[in-house]
Motif scaffolding. Structure first.
Motif, PDB file in Angstrom:
ATOM      1  N   VAL A   6       0.838  -1.204   0.000  1.00 60.87           N
ATOM      2  CA  VAL A   6       0.000   0.000   0.000  1.00 60.87           C
ATOM      3  C   VAL A   6       0.870   1.251   0.000  1.00 60.87           C
ATOM      4  O   VAL A   6       0.629   2.193  -0.755  1.00 60.87           O
ATOM      5  CB  VAL A   6      -0.966  -0.009   1.211  1.00 60.87           C
ATOM      6  N   ALA A   7       1.921   1.263   0.837  1.00 62.29           N
ATOM      7  CA  ALA A   7       2.825   2.411   0.886  1.00 62.29           C
ATOM      8  C   ALA A   7       3.522   2.615  -0.449  1.00 62.29           C
ATOM      9  O   ALA A   7       3.684   3.755  -0.919  1.00 62.29           O
ATOM     10  CB  ALA A   7       3.847   2.225   1.999  1.00 62.29           C
ATOM     11  N   LEU A   8       3.936   1.545  -1.103  1.00 59.87           N
ATOM     12  CA  LEU A   8       4.598   1.639  -2.401  1.00 59.87           C
ATOM     13  C   LEU A   8       3.655   2.185  -3.469  1.00 59.87           C
ATOM     14  O   LEU A   8       4.033   3.053  -4.266  1.00 59.87           O
ATOM     15  CB  LEU A   8       5.133   0.269  -2.805  1.00 59.87           C
ATOM     16  N   VAL A   9       2.429   1.720  -3.474  1.00 59.16           N
ATOM     17  CA  VAL A   9       1.446   2.195  -4.454  1.00 59.16           C
ATOM     18  C   VAL A   9       1.122   3.673  -4.222  1.00 59.16           C
ATOM     19  O   VAL A   9       1.101   4.476  -5.165  1.00 59.16           O
ATOM     20  CB  VAL A   9       0.165   1.331  -4.403  1.00 59.16           C
ATOM     21  N   LEU A  10       0.899   4.056  -2.956  1.00 54.67           N
ATOM     22  CA  LEU A  10       0.604   5.456  -2.659  1.00 54.67           C
ATOM     23  C   LEU A  10       1.796   6.359  -2.974  1.00 54.67           C
ATOM     24  O   LEU A  10       1.629   7.470  -3.495  1.00 54.67           O
ATOM     25  CB  LEU A  10       0.194   5.612  -1.197  1.00 54.67           C
ATOM     26  N   GLY A  11       3.007   5.909  -2.669  1.00 54.39           N
ATOM     27  CA  GLY A  11       4.207   6.675  -3.000  1.00 54.39           C
ATOM     28  C   GLY A  11       4.381   6.830  -4.507  1.00 54.39           C
ATOM     29  O   GLY A  11       4.753   7.898  -4.997  1.00 54.39           O
TER      30      GLY A  11
END
Length: 93
Positions: A6-11
């Protein structure tokens, strides 16, 4: 593992937004340091306010809890800030 995805996608989405807005161009970054173009700062402050509002709304709904904040290491923060600032200034130069 899901948190990392999720953090990778949002970043990635945030970086894509920065790029599409033209805020990764050399002239935009240099003009921020010259105080002639505040578009990058406005974009970043808007992102911070939206993220902060979302986090506090989620906390108010009881969906998340904030972790305990450890003590601040002033010397480490100052040294890291100086390294980052000098690196950004040299890159712009």
């Amino acid at each position: 593992m899901t948190n990392y995805i999720v953090a990778l996608v949002l970043g990635g989405f945030f970086g894509f937004s920065l790029n599409k807005a033209g805020l990764t161009k050399y002239n935009k970054i240099v003009n921020v340091f010259r105080f002639t173009d505040m578009a990058v700062l406005q974009f970043m402050m808007t992102a911070l306010v939206v993220a902060m509002s979302g986090l506090f709304a989620l906390r108010g709904l009881g969906l998340i809890t904030f972790p305990a904040i450890p003590a601040t290491y002033i010397v480490g923060n100052v040294i890291g800030g100086l390294i980052f600032g000098v690196g950004m200034a040299l890159t712009g130069f």
